[in-house]
Scaffold this active site. Structure first.
Site, mmCIF file in Angstrom:
data_model
loop_
_atom_site.group_PDB
_atom_site.id
_atom_site.type_symbol
_atom_site.label_atom_id
_atom_site.label_comp_id
_atom_site.label_asym_id
_atom_site.label_seq_id
_atom_site.Cartn_x
_atom_site.Cartn_y
_atom_site.Cartn_z
ATOM 1 N N LYS A 35 0.822 -1.217 0.000
ATOM 2 C CA LYS A 35 0.000 0.000 0.000
ATOM 3 C C LYS A 35 0.852 1.262 0.000
ATOM 4 C CE LYS A 35 -0.689 0.287 5.038
ATOM 5 N NZ LYS A 35 0.011 1.548 5.280
ATOM 6 N N THR A 36 2.004 1.246 0.677
ATOM 7 C CA THR A 36 2.856 2.439 0.706
ATOM 8 C C THR A 36 3.347 2.770 -0.694
ATOM 9 O OG1 THR A 36 3.571 1.919 2.961
ATOM 10 C CG2 THR A 36 4.904 3.484 1.725
ATOM 11 N N ASP A 231 -3.854 7.389 4.864
ATOM 12 C CA ASP A 231 -3.341 6.044 5.140
ATOM 13 C C ASP A 231 -3.921 5.538 6.460
ATOM 14 O OD1 ASP A 231 -1.880 3.744 4.847
ATOM 15 O OD2 ASP A 231 0.026 4.622 5.469
ATOM 16 N N GLU A 232 -3.962 4.209 6.640
ATOM 17 C CA GLU A 232 -4.441 3.562 7.876
ATOM 18 C C GLU A 232 -5.813 4.103 8.282
ATOM 19 O OE1 GLU A 232 -2.920 1.091 8.852
ATOM 20 O OE2 GLU A 232 -0.765 1.291 8.515
ATOM 21 N N GLN A 262 -7.174 -5.101 10.237
ATOM 22 C CA GLN A 262 -6.089 -4.645 11.107
ATOM 23 C C GLN A 262 -6.527 -3.479 11.991
ATOM 24 O OE1 GLN A 262 -1.929 -4.866 9.465
ATOM 25 N NE2 GLN A 262 -3.015 -4.898 7.506
ATOM 26 N N ARG A 618 2.807 -10.401 10.630
ATOM 27 C CA ARG A 618 4.136 -9.777 10.742
ATOM 28 C C ARG A 618 5.210 -10.736 10.247
ATOM 29 N NH1 ARG A 618 2.484 -5.633 9.969
ATOM 30 N NH2 ARG A 618 0.541 -6.779 9.737
#
Length: 685
Positions: A35-36, A231-232, A262, A618
């Site tokens: 996504k970044t 973002d997020e 998340q 992770r």
């Protein structure tokens, strides 16, 4: 690297998100789905196709994410359009919510009755302020913690329910706490404003107030930011949602990026509904799902997908990868908590040598920080280095707070809280009685405490020594206000200030052991170095700018984290956004994960499952999930039931190891809990 090369590196779904520029877009980005990169390339693409760079805004949640995105955008866009011109507004704005709002308030806050040189109070400042108010109103009930009052006030500011997905039973004590918090709330706001200070919540709250009460100001920023990305988005609270919706205006060129799976911050006000209801809030919104994972092997994703699909409140997605299946997920059952920690440490040692890995390639993830002790001890026994994430902030140390207070009163003459902190630090003969007299005089004359120091000779009841000390402090602060206003050599000016007030001698008197003194002196030097670092990294450094950096970014802490080494010990919440080749998730037992307070609440149980999902995703190459058959509780060894989430792991791609390999089920009590929990969820539907 140029924009065309970057576009060619994207997969079809990522490319679709980059090309969809006009109108609302929900980018559902699964863990490790790049996504970044999409946000970065989308920013560059908007500018490449002719959008003035200053009209593009990207909002992140952390300073680290902001820095990373700025660097990537810069490397892509060198030489594109007007990007390299240093004229105002020629760069895209990449910022956190709080930094963005702070910059707006620095320009516009006078419309709300504040001065532009306002201070920003952190938690310890807020607690000191509240203690002073409680003393002033003569409230001395020891049953209440001032931290609880502050938490209630923060909830009121953010309009956050005290429940937040976790079961709480209202009782008489809770009702009394809420009553005193409600009584203190207006007094707290009034006192903050009188000090020309804001707390962290105010940065967004007052920006919202500014936009709602001054439509012309809102229009100015709507016209400036024509394309907005967030973002997020799953971590936004109600205030942040309202702020972004106002800023998007009628154009609605808003792209939000997030993953409902998340969303793990309901306890601090994040609203899952913000992402789940995006299509309803923005009719006609496009939805693009990023499901290809570039981080983890297939068996890890298979386990994570198998668990998270049991949540009812989620948007359908399933992660997949082209990296291959990889090793099976290992489910380990230990006889006890100590054995669990020893096994993890020994396994890290074994895998490290077998695969020639660094200690930094390993992480141990747990539900709460209290679990770190046994793993620290186990790693120490094997002489393995480790880092515990989430320790005391560098900026919470006394010496750093003291020197920060000197800088804040120099920058904001109304900041009496900072002045009171340093008035007798180091000792200069301005004790509580003298400061009380000075404060009373300032109130009676309608002036500031700083001005009262300079006029101490006019005040009855002060002896000559106190007058001399007060006037001396006023002269000192005025001297350094002039020195810092030069905007050159600020770090050396701070060093000079520390020397003139004898602060290092003060530390040597406070801390008796050589090690403690050495550590504190290093902290002083580190703080001076942080100012030097700021001066070198900012194009137009100012004292006010450095104070803002202190409020929003732990410069030295960021630096320390980069330099730390060893196995990472971290909670699920702190692990979000990180990745490690080898991950151990430990303490996966009922009443721990899920937490006992969440078990009978559907929303709480789903958030706990999301925590587990975050932990699993992770892992890049290997994932170990551990639980203990027994654990010491309240001084006694008690049996533990494996987490109900372990029943949701797939048979394929999961290997069970440890004691009682063939009998890993729950006992009768746990099975009964499991049955009634599921029954309640079914009936609730």
């Amino acid at each position: 690297m140029d924009i065309l090369q970057e576009l060619n590196r994207l997969n079809p779904r990522q490319l679709e998100a980059v090309h969809y520029t006009d109108g609302p877009l929900l980018l559902l980005a699964g863990a490790g789905s790049g996504k970044t990169r999409v946000l970065t390339v989308r920013t560059a693409y908007l500018i490449h196709k002719g959008t003035p760079a200053g009209q593009v805004l990207a909002v992140t949640f952390t300073n680290k994410a902001s820095r990373e995105m700025k660097g990537r955008v810069s490397s892509i866009l060198k030489g594109v359009g007007d990007y390299d011109s240093k004229a105002g507004g020629r760069y895209p704005v990449v910022s956190t919510f709080h930094s963005l709002c702070l910059n707006i308030l620095r320009r516009e806050i006078e419309a709300l009755g504040y001065r532009k040189d306002f201070s920003i109070y952190d938690t310890s400042d807020q607690l000191s302020l509240l203690r002073g108010i409680l003393t002033e109103v003569k409230f001395a009930d020891k049953a209440f913690k001032v931290e609880d009052v502050l938490e209630n006030i923060s909830r009121s500011k953010n309009a956050v329910s005290a429940k937040s997905g976790v079961s709480t039973r209202p009782d008489e004590k809770t009702a009394e706490l809420e009553a005193i918090s409600e009584y203190l709330y207006p007094k707290y706001l009034e006192t903050l404003k009188s000090l020309n200070a804001l707390d962290f919540d105010d940065l967004i709250l007052l920006t919202l107030k500014l936009f709602r009460e001054h439509p012309d100001t809102l229009k100015k920023y709507q016209d400036r930011f024509r394309y907005i990305m967030v973002d997020e988005y799953q971590d936004t609270n109600r205030m942040q949602y309202d702020f972004i919706r106002l800023l998007a205006g009628e154009r609605k060129n808003l792209c939000v990026v997030g993953d409902d799976d998340q969303s793990i911050y309901a306890w601090r006000g994040a609203s899952l509904n913000n992402i789940l209801d995006f299509e309803k809030d923005f009719p006609g919104a496009a939805v693009v799902r990023l499901e290809q994972n570039y981080r983890s092997f297939g068996n890890i994703l298979k386990a994570a997908n198998s668990v998270i699909k049991n949540n009812k409140r989620r948007m359908t997605k399933s992660l997949w990868t082209e990296l291959g299946e990889g090793p099976s997920v290992k489910l380990y059952k230990a006889p006890g908590a100590d054995e669990e920690a020893d096994w993890v440490a020994e396994r890290i040692q074994q895998v490290r040598y077998e695969k020639n890995l660094a200690f930094e390639d390993f992480a141990v993830i747990y539900r709460a920080n209290v679990f770190s002790r046994q793993f620290e001890q186990a790693l120490r026994r094997l002489r393995m280095p480790y880092t515990v994430v989430g320790g005391t902030s560098y900026f919470e140390y006394r010496e750093v707070k003291d020197l920060s207070a000197y800088l804040r009163i120099i920058g904001n003459p109304l900041d009496e809280l900072s002045l009171l902190r340093i008035a007798n630090t180091p000792r200069r003969g301005l004790g509580p009685t003298t400061l009380g007299t000075l404060t009373d005089y300032a109130r009676s004359k309608g002036t500031t405490l700083l001005e009262a120091l300079g006029r101490a000779g006019e005040i009855e009841g002060l002896n000559s020594k106190s007058v001399e000390a007060a006037k001396g402090l006023a002269v000192l602060l005025e001297k350094y206000k002039a020195l810092f206003s030069r905007q050159k050599g600020m770090s050396e000016t701070l060093r000079e200030l520390a020397g003139e007030i004898g602060y290092r001698n003060h530390i040597q008197e406070l801390f008796k052991t050589p090690d403690a003194v050495s550590q504190r002196l290093q902290n002083i030097e580190g703080f001076i170095e942080s100012l030097a670092y700021y001066e070198k990294s900012d194009e137009s450094p100012t004292l006010q700018g450095f104070l803002e950096t202190l409020a929003l970014t732990d410069l030295l802490r960021d630096k320390d984290e980069r330099n730390k080494s060893g196995v990472t010990l971290t909670s699920f919440h702190s692990a979000k956004g990180l990745e490690f080749p080898i991950v151990f998730i430990v303490g996966v037992e009922d009443d721990v994960l899920p937490h006992k307070k969440s078990i009978y609440e559907a929303d709480g149980l789903e958030e706990e499952r999301r925590l587990f999902y975050v932990g699993m995703t992770r892992a890049m190459k290997e994932l170990y999930i551990c639980h203990a058959a027994n654990r010491v509780r309240y001084g006694k060894n008690a049996p533990c039931n494996p987490s109900r989430f372990l029943d949701e792991l797939p048979q394929e791609g999961t290997t069970r190891i440890g004691c009682d390999d063939e009998d890993d089920g729950m006992d009768e009590e746990a099975a009964a809990k499991h049955f009634f929990s599921n029954l309640k969820n079914i009936l609730g539907d």
